[in-house]
Design a protein around this motif. Sequence first.
Motif, PDB file in Angstrom:
ATOM      1  N   ARG D  46       4.742  64.423 -16.363  1.00  0.00           N
ATOM      2  CA  ARG D  46       3.780  62.992 -16.684  1.00  0.00           C
ATOM      3  C   ARG D  46       4.240  61.825 -16.337  1.00  0.00           C
ATOM      4  O   ARG D  46       3.686  60.730 -16.429  1.00  0.00           O
ATOM      5  CB  ARG D  46       3.277  63.235 -18.205  1.00  0.00           C
ATOM      6  CG  ARG D  46       4.144  63.236 -19.046  1.00  0.00           C
ATOM      7  CD  ARG D  46       3.559  63.366 -20.551  1.00  0.00           C
ATOM      8  NE  ARG D  46       3.244  64.993 -20.627  1.00  0.00           N
ATOM      9  CZ  ARG D  46       1.981  65.508 -20.997  1.00  0.00           C
ATOM     10  NH1 ARG D  46       0.971  64.544 -21.022  1.00  0.00           N
ATOM     11  NH2 ARG D  46       2.002  66.615 -21.177  1.00  0.00           N
ATOM     12  N   SER D  47       5.517  61.732 -15.885  1.00  0.00           N
ATOM     13  CA  SER D  47       6.210  60.666 -15.228  1.00  0.00           C
ATOM     14  C   SER D  47       5.985  60.584 -13.551  1.00  0.00           C
ATOM     15  O   SER D  47       6.863  59.620 -13.146  1.00  0.00           O
ATOM     16  CB  SER D  47       7.882  60.677 -15.525  1.00  0.00           C
ATOM     17  OG  SER D  47       8.448  62.033 -15.615  1.00  0.00           O
ATOM     18  N   SER D  48       5.507  61.213 -13.249  1.00  0.00           N
ATOM     19  CA  SER D  48       5.108  61.406 -11.608  1.00  0.00           C
ATOM     20  C   SER D  48       4.131  60.124 -11.455  1.00  0.00           C
ATOM     21  O   SER D  48       3.302  60.109 -12.079  1.00  0.00           O
ATOM     22  CB  SER D  48       4.521  62.601 -11.398  1.00  0.00           C
ATOM     23  OG  SER D  48       4.265  62.479  -9.887  1.00  0.00           O
ATOM     24  N   ILE D  49       4.450  59.687 -10.182  1.00  0.00           N
ATOM     25  CA  ILE D  49       3.482  58.283 -10.000  1.00  0.00           C
ATOM     26  C   ILE D  49       2.231  58.957  -9.572  1.00  0.00           C
ATOM     27  O   ILE D  49       1.112  58.360 -10.391  1.00  0.00           O
ATOM     28  CB  ILE D  49       4.183  57.511  -8.811  1.00  0.00           C
ATOM     29  CG1 ILE D  49       5.560  56.986  -9.208  1.00  0.00           C
ATOM     30  CG2 ILE D  49       3.146  56.454  -7.991  1.00  0.00           C
ATOM     31  CD1 ILE D  49       6.199  56.236  -7.988  1.00  0.00           C
ATOM     32  N   SER D  50       1.958  60.227  -8.945  1.00  0.00           N
ATOM     33  CA  SER D  50       0.989  60.513  -8.559  1.00  0.00           C
ATOM     34  C   SER D  50       0.446  61.909  -9.460  1.00  0.00           C
ATOM     35  O   SER D  50       1.554  62.333  -9.848  1.00  0.00           O
ATOM     36  CB  SER D  50       0.401  60.829  -7.117  1.00  0.00           C
ATOM     37  OG  SER D  50       1.475  61.884  -6.680  1.00  0.00           O
ATOM     38  N   ALA D  51      -0.520  62.175  -9.839  1.00  0.00           N
ATOM     39  CA  ALA D  51      -0.781  63.133 -10.751  1.00  0.00           C
ATOM     40  C   ALA D  51      -0.121  64.554 -10.171  1.00  0.00           C
ATOM     41  O   ALA D  51      -0.242  64.869  -9.076  1.00  0.00           O
ATOM     42  CB  ALA D  51      -2.244  63.774 -10.926  1.00  0.00           C
ATOM     43  N   SER D  52       0.626  65.314 -11.081  1.00  0.00           N
ATOM     44  CA  SER D  52       1.437  66.621 -10.568  1.00  0.00           C
ATOM     45  C   SER D  52       1.273  67.360 -11.712  1.00  0.00           C
ATOM     46  O   SER D  52       1.401  67.022 -12.999  1.00  0.00           O
ATOM     47  CB  SER D  52       2.822  65.889 -10.364  1.00  0.00           C
ATOM     48  OG  SER D  52       3.720  67.025 -10.201  1.00  0.00           O
ATOM     49  N   ALA D  53       1.435  68.662 -11.266  1.00  0.00           N
ATOM     50  CA  ALA D  53       1.537  69.787 -12.272  1.00  0.00           C
ATOM     51  C   ALA D  53       2.947  70.367 -12.258  1.00  0.00           C
ATOM     52  O   ALA D  53       2.977  71.402 -12.324  1.00  0.00           O
ATOM     53  CB  ALA D  53       0.351  70.840 -12.068  1.00  0.00           C
TER      54      ALA D  53
END
Lengths: 321, 321, 321, 321, 321, 321
Positions: D46-53
Amino acid sequence: PFRWQAEPDLPEPKVHEWIRTLEPSAAHDTDWSRIDAAILGVPLSRSSISASAASETPEEFRRAWRSFTPYNLEEDIDLTPLSVVDLGDVRQHVTDISRCHQSIREAAATMQRHHPSTLPILIGGDHSITAMSIMGIKDTRPEKSIGLLQLDTHFDLRSLEEFGPANGTPVRNLIESGSLRGSDVWNIGLHGFFNARSLRDYADRAGVNWITMKEARRIGLETAVHSALTQLEKKVDTIYLTVDMDVLDLACAPGTPAGAPGGMRTEELFEAVRIAGTHPRVRGMDIVCLDPRRDINQITIKTGVHVLLSFLTGFMQRDKA
Amino acid sequence: PFRWQAEPDLPEPKVHEWIRTLEPSAAHDTDWSRIDAAILGVPLSRSSISASAASETPEEFRRAWRSFTPYNLEEDIDLTPLSVVDLGDVRQHVTDISRCHQSIREAAATMQRHHPSTLPILIGGDHSITAMSIMGIKDTRPEKSIGLLQLDTHFDLRSLEEFGPANGTPVRNLIESGSLRGSDVWNIGLHGFFNARSLRDYADRAGVNWITMKEARRIGLETAVHSALTQLEKKVDTIYLTVDMDVLDLACAPGTPAGAPGGMRTEELFEAVRIAGTHPRVRGMDIVCLDPRRDINQITIKTGVHVLLSFLTGFMQRDKA
Amino acid sequence: PFRWQAEPDLPEPKVHEWIRTLEPSAAHDTDWSRIDAAILGVPLSRSSISASAASETPEEFRRAWRSFTPYNLEEDIDLTPLSVVDLGDVRQHVTDISRCHQSIREAAATMQRHHPSTLPILIGGDHSITAMSIMGIKDTRPEKSIGLLQLDTHFDLRSLEEFGPANGTPVRNLIESGSLRGSDVWNIGLHGFFNARSLRDYADRAGVNWITMKEARRIGLETAVHSALTQLEKKVDTIYLTVDMDVLDLACAPGTPAGAPGGMRTEELFEAVRIAGTHPRVRGMDIVCLDPRRDINQITIKTGVHVLLSFLTGFMQRDKA
Amino acid sequence: PFRWQAEPDLPEPKVHEWIRTLEPSAAHDTDWSRIDAAILGVPLSRSSISASAASETPEEFRRAWRSFTPYNLEEDIDLTPLSVVDLGDVRQHVTDISRCHQSIREAAATMQRHHPSTLPILIGGDHSITAMSIMGIKDTRPEKSIGLLQLDTHFDLRSLEEFGPANGTPVRNLIESGSLRGSDVWNIGLHGFFNARSLRDYADRAGVNWITMKEARRIGLETAVHSALTQLEKKVDTIYLTVDMDVLDLACAPGTPAGAPGGMRTEELFEAVRIAGTHPRVRGMDIVCLDPRRDINQITIKTGVHVLLSFLTGFMQRDKA
Amino acid sequence: PFRWQAEPDLPEPKVHEWIRTLEPSAAHDTDWSRIDAAILGVPLSRSSISASAASETPEEFRRAWRSFTPYNLEEDIDLTPLSVVDLGDVRQHVTDISRCHQSIREAAATMQRHHPSTLPILIGGDHSITAMSIMGIKDTRPEKSIGLLQLDTHFDLRSLEEFGPANGTPVRNLIESGSLRGSDVWNIGLHGFFNARSLRDYADRAGVNWITMKEARRIGLETAVHSALTQLEKKVDTIYLTVDMDVLDLACAPGTPAGAPGGMRTEELFEAVRIAGTHPRVRGMDIVCLDPRRDINQITIKTGVHVLLSFLTGFMQRDKA
Amino acid sequence: PFRWQAEPDLPEPKVHEWIRTLEPSAAHDTDWSRIDAAILGVPLSRSSISASAASETPEEFRRAWRSFTPYNLEEDIDLTPLSVVDLGDVRQHVTDISRCHQSIREAAATMQRHHPSTLPILIGGDHSITAMSIMGIKDTRPEKSIGLLQLDTHFDLRSLEEFGPANGTPVRNLIESGSLRGSDVWNIGLHGFFNARSLRDYADRAGVNWITMKEARRIGLETAVHSALTQLEKKVDTIYLTVDMDVLDLACAPGTPAGAPGGMRTEELFEAVRIAGTHPRVRGMDIVCLDPRRDINQITIKTGVHVLLSFLTGFMQRDKA
Ligand SMILES: [Ca+2]
Ligand SMILES: [Ca+2]
Ligand SMILES: [Ca+2]
Ligand SMILES: [Ca+2]
Ligand SMILES: [Ca+2]
Ligand SMILES: [Ca+2]
Ligand SMILES: [Ca+2]
Ligand SMILES: [Ca+2]
Ligand SMILES: [Ca+2]
Ligand SMILES: [Ca+2]
Ligand SMILES: [Ca+2]
Ligand SMILES: [Ca+2]
């Protein structure tokens, strides 16, 4: 010695064995009076407003129907007594759309002129082909009136001037060319936010009859179809059925260029088409705007084939007296 | 009060901030002599032999380049000193392909006539647009010779008679219309089993120069490109670069209508295009046959944008003396 | 009248026109001495350790090769002088795998016995078919020794006791059944963490020759293939080539049941197979473990067809003196 | 009676049998001095700039490594003598990212303090975790200097003020917090148009060492890695290896949030990581920014596991004298 | 000269032409009393329990509504008399979720305070935003009571202590913060095995009103919605409508983080939302938990836009006397 | 020190915590009389006519049920009082299908003999397993009659001679082996063009009872199920429920090998299965023909788990007096 692959002996044919392929070379030696229906592929979708691979649908139909049997269990109707032929595809040009359209029109006219007792079934392709198909029929018998039963999310009444004979304009094309009257069009299945108000106004001015999904569900879709057929039979000589696959809810038919949520359910469409098939004055039909490239797990293509067979089920049930 | 979304203050623009959109209404008040390059979207793919959504590529480019910066780290080239404008899309018709083609040709001619110092970059669309683009340039300056550097898996020399101005025929179209000589065409990247022998024979009769992938790898792809440019500069006034994305290996560029295994690697293409960009006589280019609907995880669309920026990197490195 | 779809007149056939379908009924009236190669589909993948739809590959090959021409531009080899027939599929049973295997073995034996001058090419199916194919050849000519050139990520030496004749055991099956000697096996392309150490130990004890990807790249893959062929020609009468598509890097061939990163590149495989095709003692080959359901944008299936045509290119280049 | 499913008797374990799961409850009774490496999942993205799983990667690693064996055939290295444990995941909070980061930092510090002879391997999660991991090590031994070998398409030097401890800022975070010196960072693999010029300027001002893909290929990637390690061993006590999966070419690793064309090849990365593993001063590593939801056919997740095992192969080859 | 792409002259706007974008700079010069509704994008999904790309939904809405017209054919409602503005997105922080939430709360408060006659419509983002939106309204007018009509598969009553203000806790957050009373919440659409029994117990203790799908179908979904609105209008000043897209059956809305089989049908949701729109006391609404990355063929995103337009259709039908 | 990942303290278990795994080693020390139901995975799909990965379903079930709670909100049924164990998978052989079938039969027989009070639930695998499961029960108690309630699109009465014990033949296998009488079979859900007329004739001759989808909808699906159960309870000692997932409409369950449009709706199936669960004589059930590889967004696998839990809901509601 080893045996090559062979079809197991079965007491009955599968769909691809029952529908016979008729080569052009054999067309002249054929007794057409015994052919009930003829399938014509129309691999044209470059006339689609948005990019579409509906041109691949005829070939995909031929592959997909191998997994169907010509027996409708729910109706207890065996289709094999029907004589159905596959004429292959109407030849299309890569860059000259008007030539494509002309070929379709000639194909329909030829069928009507030389093989009037054979019901033509066109597998599109995009919806522009419907205009050509009906014009071809009209060319042959200009004195006869034609009515249209259209199952669609859209009116298909967009501006001819702007788009030409595209998939958004066939009904307008038919009305403005005098091929049929607006009041002889019944459109069932319109819904949602996909028709500009001005198109609805055009429809009303032209006398086009239309029943939205919401209304059709209120009165019963079967009632809606019966009602349209009953009205049409009073006014026209021939009824043409056109099924735009985008009439289906997007989740039921992901493989269309302009699919929308809120549409018809699969089993509703099957029943609507079957009922249309039972009407003796329905003498032509097509299935259009199915884009196999957008399809998922063959949901839409299998549904398309099922539509075809549902129509033929109705045709078998037709009172031919 | 709350703040709406705002771009953070950055010392430098991103690609979509650096490439300015030029509205038609502002075109007349623009000092074109200061514009280095102009991007023209050409959303036409109904002239594609197989169904293609390449018409959606211009819009996808504009979305995808938001994730690129105008700085090439490997070459240490900052593109921001270049003035690049996005002119939007050339208007296309839905059902009249010749009208589409005419518009492209006029666009290219207009650019050449009125803004000769601005390098036009066309984002297709299918490969048929290349013929129109070069014809437009030729229309404006018929006395000047044009050479073509083509990166492609195919010759694009199929029969005009059969297909018309489709994506399989642009080079033949150019040769047969006298827009350029076969011997002024260099095609690099051909490979595999995707060109009929008769097309190769046509190529040889027409004097088309060609280097297969295997040969290009043997001599070095950079050498191949330099060699083509060196030959062309001796013979023509203007060199036009066309990049058919299907020159790439299918695994590197899944989003093309006719992708094939055994093609060029991504980094090879970037370098080839950068080198072409450095040549002062390259005065037009296009990127074609990228079908975003077939793409996977944006591999091909990101690669396409990278090709554009690699070309502009070369353009920046160009000796403008 | 309108024209149905027709193939345009071309001076040369496409692949599906060049490879003739030979119906079982016509087999007896055929002059097999003039048939260079025969393709046999082997739609068996229920013997695969993990679930696989490799059984659908023969049919997918037949569809995919319609987009290939029988002319290799890079080698300037026209394949059309070769006479290649498609014999259809070896009949498979749904629930009796040993019966499936027996049919394959008989097919190979029959080909060897009755049509020894025709090179058999099996399109799998999973790798278990290779054991059956070679056993069939051996059944016919037990006195002749057979060598195996295997392009694979795996040894295929897993326990017969545990798995039976599955896709993980064909080479062990061949060795333990005495169909060939371990020292007459050359496996090129092994890599990564996909073979237990005990299998490697088995390989070494059995004398199996193997070259990893890393080693093959160090010495040159072409050198590795030439070296294997040179060694084999000294020791065996017949060389059989088996291509497990999972030898390719997973990104180059996503459509295999056991694909792995770090494998062979597409163009490396094409060249390896072409070289094998040139060797006069290579008298049988197969392509296995391609799962079309896992494929993406037809990358793997197109690559598989290209492997077939690359082999035939080598075959054309073979010195038949 | 029937037998339930059982693993077949094998002479050797598979990866999931070899890597032992260590439950928290058993941690105190464990002789850590005999554990060579410990794997910690860090399911934070959730600390990723773009949405990431990327948060799902640890669990996907555990599933995917079941299809790997702990034997590297190409290097002839059996990993089973290594004692490797899986400690499970560092607990993460749903809405408090700083608490997540604090847990990671404490985990790294605890490992360093109590189990200094065990090499920690973190499976991310996004790249923000690297800053926390190194800070945790630094917390424990503030007097020791740490160097960073980063394989990445990006500098990860974006503004801390703007983004906070996100996946775009870990290296800046480490430099500005004094955890390491810019001159003790080596970044290999940068390429294309994915780093703003101002970031490169920052890198140069901070003394960050960097080698682009183009340069790495010119001098040889192995040389580049050796060179970085040689420089670092002169200056720091501990080297930490971080692998951002987006360093790979997008076609080789489709499953990353910011993948780009033009990156490293799979086999290049495996070799780079193996070499790093051989260096005795490399005492920590992580694999980050792998998004399984964007993955295709497990290409990226399998590649990630292969990276882990390649590193351990180097670790086995390490001269431990 | 050539014409650039231009929108054809139409008598009416499309959705993206009808909904005006209001730039922050123009906000002060706007007569808000004439704006009926304002759309606020809330690109926050890092507060989602499972990984979600719901943050991309606002931008996808803006793309998707280009294919809708502002005319509801089934209801014969033309939306164009409504003045609807798009305010863009509420600015979000990358690593500080509480700051994100504070911005949303301030945005809602600001709207309520300064533009009370404009109905705010939030496009999420995950469900945590609903708590912030309602708290912002409450901040402005603490003396007014707010009721919640929630269409959801879940109660959203999970533990605040454990999760914080995540997408599983907004209703609990609202109740425990005193922003609204449990008895002023109506949840319609709950079903299946997706709410722990303890959550249902909490709901009952808190007085939350709820109607399962099964019950809603028994009494009629329209009746259920009317009943909830009738109850709420007796007890609260303002009703807020929140639509969690996962209330839909998973086959109807594949693009949600927690979709489940057995949910609401698309046309049921459209009608429920339209009815809510007609109620004069509904003065705020949001659409949440739509993850475009999980979507298939835009089914869910098109459905989301349709929900928005269905609500506005009800709004037009609202008796404003 | 840092905390490893831990499950939060909850007052109640999730499904994967509630269903206990029973290791073979612990089977003997277990008090089976207190176990209400036992789940057996049957990872066999190599007996499927078309390629299928249904063998992966048991493992996917175990993953998917982690996102379900054992509480049915709509029925207000808490499943946790039930004792349900997961016995793992019945061991399957790779190449000997008859051995696979024998293991399943023995498993069912063993369960029946030693643990008659525990209801066995088999998770397939393909439909061939149903024949083995029922034969195993019959083996143990040959004097007791068994009836079958089958929810299926197909009769599963194809020729045993041709296919052997495949997924198209289980009901025929049971009838012809004398395991049950045709008149004790009730098949609900048949529809469309997917059963040859000869199969229907066979069904009628054998006395198989069947209700098509159309008829079931006419009389109400619940009525149909109740009616079948009422008939069966008069005639047989034990009723076995088999759910072929392809009974569902293809859009509701894309993940089956032979899915078809026009099938049952998800909520209809849930209710049908729940009703069957309430009947005290239903003492065995299975779920088959779910192919996770064809699934999209887990629609089908989640639906399958829901079917299992719906059945257990009925089981809880069962009058055990
Ligand atoms: Ca339509
Ligand atoms: Ca239409
Ligand atoms: Ca090309
Ligand atoms: Ca081309
Ligand atoms: Ca293999
Ligand atoms: Ca193999
Ligand atoms: Ca990166
Ligand atoms: Ca990074
Ligand atoms: Ca929800
Ligand atoms: Ca919710
Ligand atoms: Ca079935
Ligand atoms: Ca069945």
